[in-house]
Design an enzyme around this catalytic site. Structure first.
Site, PDB file in Angstrom:
ATOM      1  N   ASP A 174      -6.873  -8.515  -6.071  1.00  0.00           N
ATOM      2  CA  ASP A 174      -7.597  -7.292  -6.412  1.00  0.00           C
ATOM      3  C   ASP A 174      -8.059  -7.162  -7.878  1.00  0.00           C
ATOM      4  OD1 ASP A 174      -5.870  -7.130  -4.060  1.00  0.00           O
ATOM      5  OD2 ASP A 174      -6.508  -5.071  -3.882  1.00  0.00           O
ATOM      6  N   GLU A 404       6.594  -3.322  -3.104  1.00  0.00           N
ATOM      7  CA  GLU A 404       5.382  -4.145  -2.968  1.00  0.00           C
ATOM      8  C   GLU A 404       5.375  -5.295  -3.989  1.00  0.00           C
ATOM      9  OE1 GLU A 404       1.907  -1.736  -3.358  1.00  0.00           O
ATOM     10  OE2 GLU A 404       0.511  -3.376  -2.945  1.00  0.00           O
TER      11      GLU A 404
HETATM   12  C1  DGY Z   1      -6.288  -2.096  -1.290  1.00  0.00           C
HETATM   13  O1  DGY Z   1      -6.827  -1.200  -0.633  1.00  0.00           O
HETATM   14  O2  DGY Z   1      -5.722  -1.909  -2.377  1.00  0.00           O
HETATM   15  C2  DGY Z   1      -6.269  -3.443  -0.737  1.00  0.00           C
HETATM   16  O3  DGY Z   1      -5.663  -4.348  -1.576  1.00  0.00           O
HETATM   17  C3  DGY Z   1      -7.633  -3.882  -0.348  1.00  0.00           C
HETATM   18  O4  DGY Z   1      -7.495  -4.985   0.447  1.00  0.00           O
END
Ligand code: DGY
Length: 434
Positions: A174, A404
């Protein structure tokens, strides 16, 4: 962090099992799949599912195979396997299905994601209790995996460099620092109004910034405007990424081994031929002056100016077995990073000005990435360092549970809680790494 842990090994194993069971959506309309975590990510994510299958294997082996089957059933006719599969509607996640417009299967995002599935199939088969069942399941997945890998080769391989490009940061990592410069060139005026939902669930300091979200959404609009036929010519972001490329190369070799084992020789030949060419392409991402693999903006023709965690994954795929000198340089760099932090492995260089120990892919530890790095280290004989990485993961989970990601400096848990792939890493790998 003291060695007085919050949870015992037994408690962690019980909690990990419960995490996967609670995140299991087998009874929903879409078939067997596991959400990464409730509410924050209420759909099926591609690489999450593949890693989560490894955790299911320790609870219910057939459920593990069902996870992969559901993932690959979402394959597009052209071979692409999408990054999010929307099996149902949800009020707690943005972007919702409608944002993606018309896609060939009507139930997914328009981008792909790190292709770890073939490697996970190989690991599942290697550890199978019910060998006949596992072989049969794996055999049915191989043609789909082959088609997906071929799709990467045909649609994402840059003709000049031979490197594999991503069309969106969501395909790889991301908000990684690697994308800051290429994203700055993206005109975001095409983005309709939206409200983020992630910030209702997680501290904003641990999530991508508003600017990054705007850029991410702009690329969704660009993909949609191009009818999801993406190329360097029609997308404003096209970046060669050593992270996804190394994963693909490792996956190609694993697919070849699986195909040998299961008597699908034609696939083995295809996979090895692609792997050899991809390995040559990976060389184009080696920056001699930096002694590191770096991301390369194919539109602007420039390398990233820093080292990111993508520099380490070629240990898994991309550095030939015999090239121990190159592997040694990469391993030295891992050791330099680890000397700066308490816990392995940060997702960005802790010496860099861009390092943020709590912000998603700009510093935090991701245990699934650690599994791949540890696998690569073992490939080049560094079992000692692989063990340290495993032990750190064990400590992090026993102190903070199934978060996470984790802060490499302070050890605290970050982002979503009750996280499926973290639970899977405990069950598959970390529980025995005290
Ligand atoms: C999010 O929505 O943060 C995800 O990583 C997109 O895949």
């Amino acid at each position: 962090m003291s060695r007085v842990y919050k949870y015992s090994v037994e408690e962690c194993t019980a909690m990990a099992t419960e995490t996967l069971q609670k995140n299991d959506r087998s009874n929903d309309v879409g078939g067997a799949f596991t959400v990464p975590t409730d509410r924050l990510y209420p759909h099926q994510w591609n690489w999450d599912s593949a890693f989560v299958a490894l955790g299911w294997k320790e609870i219910d082996e057939r459920r593990a195979w069902a996870e992969l089957r559901t993932l690959l059933d979402a394959q597009w006719p052209d071979g692409m396997v999408p990054h999010i599969i929307y099996h149902s509607r949800s009020e707690t996640y943005f972007p919702d299905l409608d944002r993606w417009g018309k896609t060939p299967t009507g139930n997914s995002s328009g981008f792909t994601q790190n292709p770890v599935a073939a490697s996970c199939v190989k690991w599942l088969l290697e550890g199978a209790d019910d060998d006949a069942y596992a072989r049969n399941e794996a055999a049915t997945l191989l043609p789909k995996l082959n088609k997906w890998h071929q799709w990467f080769f045909d649609h994402r391989r840059d003709a000049e460099t031979g490197a594999i490009a991503i069309a969106h940061p969501w395909e790889s990592r991301d908000n990684a620092c690697d994308w800051d410069v290429p994203l700055a060139a993206v005109d975001t005026s095409n983005v309709p109004k939206y409200t983020r939902k992630d910030l209702l669930l997680v501290d904003a300091q641990q999530r991508p910034t508003p600017l990054h979200y705007q850029q991410f959404l702009s690329l969704v609009e660009a993909g949609k405007a191009n009818g999801w036929q993406l190329s360097a010519e029609n997308m404003p972001f096209w970046v060669a990424d050593p992270f996804i490329m190394a994963i693909l190369i490792a996956a190609e070799y694993d697919l070849a081994l699986l195909s040998d084992e299961l008597g699908q020789q034609a696939i083995a030949i295809d996979a090895r031929a692609r792997a050899t060419q991809l390995e040559a392409g990976m060389e184009s991402l080696w920056v001699e002056s930096a002694q590191a693999y770096r991301a390369y903006d194919l539109l602007a023709g420039q390398f990233a100016t820093h080292n990111d965690i993508g520099a380490f994954l070629p240990l898994c795929g991309g550095i030939a077995d015999a090239n121990t000198a190159r592997a040694g340089i990469v391993i030295d760099q891992i050791e330099r990073w680890l000397a700066r932090v308490e816990f392995a492995v940060p997702s960005h260089d802790p010496e860099s000005a861009m390092f943020e120990s709590q912000r998603y892919w700009r510093g935090p530890i991701w245990l699934v990435v650690n599994l791949m790095i540890a696998t690569g280290l073992r490939r080049f004989g560094r079992d000692d360092l692989a063990l340290k990485i495993g032990q750190d993961g064990h400590r992090l989970i026993r102190a903070s549970g199934f978060k996470e990601s984790f802060d490499p400096v302070h050890g605290s848990g970050l982002g979503g809680d009750h996280f499926s792939w973290t639970a899977a890493m405990w069950l598959y790998w970390l529980k025995d790494n005290a």
